[in-house]
Design a protein around this motif. Structure first.
Motif, PDB file in Angstrom:
ATOM      1  N   GLU A  69       0.832  -1.208   0.000  1.00  0.00           N
ATOM      2  CA  GLU A  69       0.000   0.000   0.000  1.00  0.00           C
ATOM      3  C   GLU A  69       0.868   1.260   0.000  1.00  0.00           C
ATOM      4  O   GLU A  69       0.573   2.225  -0.703  1.00  0.00           O
ATOM      5  CB  GLU A  69      -0.924   0.003   1.223  1.00  0.00           C
ATOM      6  CG  GLU A  69      -2.019  -1.049   1.177  1.00  0.00           C
ATOM      7  CD  GLU A  69      -2.947  -0.868  -0.015  1.00  0.00           C
ATOM      8  OE1 GLU A  69      -3.639   0.168  -0.076  1.00  0.00           O
ATOM      9  OE2 GLU A  69      -2.967  -1.758  -0.877  1.00  0.00           O
ATOM     10  N   TYR A 112      -6.590  -8.548   5.142  1.00  0.00           N
ATOM     11  CA  TYR A 112      -6.544  -7.764   3.904  1.00  0.00           C
ATOM     12  C   TYR A 112      -7.353  -6.477   4.047  1.00  0.00           C
ATOM     13  O   TYR A 112      -6.881  -5.386   3.697  1.00  0.00           O
ATOM     14  CB  TYR A 112      -7.074  -8.606   2.743  1.00  0.00           C
ATOM     15  CG  TYR A 112      -6.954  -7.921   1.394  1.00  0.00           C
ATOM     16  CD1 TYR A 112      -5.822  -8.099   0.606  1.00  0.00           C
ATOM     17  CD2 TYR A 112      -7.976  -7.097   0.905  1.00  0.00           C
ATOM     18  CE1 TYR A 112      -5.703  -7.471  -0.637  1.00  0.00           C
ATOM     19  CE2 TYR A 112      -7.861  -6.459  -0.327  1.00  0.00           C
ATOM     20  CZ  TYR A 112      -6.729  -6.660  -1.078  1.00  0.00           C
ATOM     21  OH  TYR A 112      -6.617  -6.022  -2.298  1.00  0.00           O
ATOM     22  N   THR A 116      -5.709  -2.743   3.931  1.00  0.00           N
ATOM     23  CA  THR A 116      -5.961  -1.988   2.696  1.00  0.00           C
ATOM     24  C   THR A 116      -7.200  -1.110   2.772  1.00  0.00           C
ATOM     25  O   THR A 116      -7.340  -0.158   2.001  1.00  0.00           O
ATOM     26  CB  THR A 116      -6.112  -2.946   1.504  1.00  0.00           C
ATOM     27  OG1 THR A 116      -7.327  -3.714   1.661  1.00  0.00           O
ATOM     28  CG2 THR A 116      -4.927  -3.904   1.413  1.00  0.00           C
TER      29      THR A 116
END
Length: 519
Positions: free
Chosen positions: A346, A389, A393
């Motif tokens: 990221e 996840y 994110t």
């Protein structure tokens, strides 16, 4: 005063121009000598670039009707390549393909990748293999050797033989020179050496006698024929050198940037990633790579015992100097590695240049395989990957719904964990038994049910690590004494295995914990 020794003139008395003309003519002659296809190794580095340029020049020098056999250019992407180099190579292959089609050259580039089950993150985060070490170098064969060898074998199956054109040079190292010289003695054709690993394939190294400086001189004096910039390649090497310099032809006291090594950014087989460190130090615009360097350094921890299970992959406890030899990474450690990797991804997408705005440090296919290993192979039916996840994110996990009926829901799992409290072994054992029973519930034949249950119980029947070590000591002592009170089956169960010396202990993970057929 002693007379200072002078460096030999590059390319000797022949000179650059005549040397290149001679090599190009040799390549053309070898190309026309038979119908055996060529496979050219291309990494994007200076040696492979110089070799491919020479092959390209030879093809262009031939009339179109004499370009009769294919030339395959293979580049292996380990999927953990230095992002700067990976972007360079990918773009180079695209430009190369377009130019070859325009010139109607029989040259086709191929980007090879490891099988999804062989990738770095599937093995480290999924299966729990510890970061590679010289005594447990599980990565090289899976990531680099297998993809290229598979391609070459396909060529051999299709055509009977293949000729590998490589940018290997004797001046790279004494070991490389020794190997190349030994293979030269086994040549049955001029300039073509046998391949020590792959039958029915020969190796041709057109720049085997060149020095690093000679390679750079050639690249700077001869433009890249498929339209890529060799000067940009030089700049990339300069950026990866600690002194930020890359001299070409100088005296022996001046270092050459020919020693800059590009490779996997996750590599823990070296003390430090000098090329990535130099890139960040020499160019403030590459500070977006810092999280990658931090993660690589975290993987290279001196003592990783706290991150690893005290049991081996098969559940056994094996002693060395009265301490258990550590096994795979624990569930918590694997989950933490995933968090750090996704966070680094990221950051790079946000802080990096446009060309890495959609970079995949870990692919969706790898995430899916890791999820499968965790939930199915390791019975970790908490199924935490989608949650991690989204946590990192801020997006929903893009993978497919899990095609599994889990034994317990999220609320029941939390309740089970609460009941077990700090007793992690108890929680894992109950969880594994529930999952095994569920998997066999609807099977017509449940022949493996009891062996699987026994394996799960044997793996987790200790009170804690100290209890497991004490049990291992008792087993070891009984095995050594060959006590008549212990059955041969118990002694041979393998839950205590004597270790001969330190090297054996360091290589035990390699010889016992890999899947069948990969030892």
């Amino acid at each position: 005063m002693p007379t200072p020794t002078r460096r030999a003139k590059p390319f000797g008395e022949v000179g650059l121009g005549d040397t290149v003309r001679t090599v190009v003519a040799e390549i053309a002659q070898l190309y026309q000598a038979d119908a055996i296809p060529w496979v050219v190794g291309y990494s994007g580095g200076k040696d492979s670039t110089a070799t491919l340029q020479l092959v390209w020049q030879a093809l262009v020098s031939l009339p179109p009707e004499e370009r009769t056999k294919p030339v395959h250019v293979i580049s292996t992407d380990t999927m953990v390549e230095n992002p700067v180099v990976a972007a360079w190579v990918n773009r180079s292959l695209e430009v190369m393909r377009a130019k070859a089609e325009k010139l109607r050259l029989p040259l086709t580039p191929h980007k090879l990748t490891p099988e999804i089950t062989d990738t770095f993150w599937v093995n480290l985060i999924g299966k729990g293999y510890p970061a590679p070490r010289p005594k447990f170098r599980w990565c090289t064969e899976r990531l680099k050797i297998n993809p290229s060898n598979s391609f070459i074998r396909r060529m051999v199956r299709q055509h009977g033989e293949a000729i590998l054109v490589l940018g290997t040079r004797k001046a790279e190292s004494a070991a490389r020179s020794k190997v190349m010289t030994a293979l030269e003695a086994k040549r049955v054709r001029e300039r073509l050496s046998p391949n020590a690993k792959l039958p029915n394939s020969l190796v041709y190294s057109p720049i085997e006698a060149w020095s690093s400086d000679e390679v750079w001189m050639y690249l700077m004096q001869f433009s890249n024929p498929w339209g890529y910039s060799n000067k940009d390649l030089l700049t990339m090497y300069q950026g990866a050198s600690a002194d930020s310099e890359c001299p070409l032809v100088v005296d022996t006291s001046t270092p050459s940037c020919g020693d800059s090594r590009f490779g996997c950014w996750t590599c823990t087989l070296v003390e430090q990633d000098k090329s990535m460190t130099a890139m960040i130090t020499n160019d403030a615009e590459k500070e977006w790579m810092l999280p990658l360097l931090d993660l690589r350094n975290a993987l290279d921890v001196a003592d990783d015992r706290p991150l690893r299970d005290f049991r081996r992959m098969n559940g056994s406890v094996q002693l060395f100097h009265d301490r258990p030899i550590p096994g795979p990474y624990t569930q918590k450690a694997r989950t933490d590695w995933l968090r750090q990797l996704l966070a680094a991804q990221e950051h790079v997408r946000f802080a990096g240049p446009p060309e890495v705005s959609s970079i995949e440090l870990i692919s969706l296919a790898e995430l899916e395989e890791i999820r499968r290993i965790w939930v199915i192979d390791k019975h970790e039916f908490e199924d935490v990957l989608p949650k991690v996840y989204k946590e990192i994110t801020g997006r929903e996990y893009p993978g497919r719904p899990l095609d599994e009926a889990l034994p317990l829901g999220a609320v029941e799992i939390e309740l089970l964990a609460e009941i077990c409290g700090e007793d992690r072994l108890h929680f894992e054992t109950v969880r594994n038994l529930l999952d095994i029973e569920r998997r066999h519930r609807n099977q017509l034949r449940r022949a493996k049910l009891f062996p699987d249950l026994e394996k799960a119980i044997t793996r987790g029947f200790y009170a804690d690590e100290d209890d497991a070590i004490a049990y291992a000591h008792r087993r070891r002592d009984l095995t050594a004494a060959n006590s008549s009170g212990v059955s041969p089956q118990e002694i041979a169960s393998g839950y205590v295995q004597p270790v001969a010396d330190r090297d054996d202990a360091l290589t035990l993970f390699d010889t016992h914990d890999l899947e069948p057929g990969t030892r």
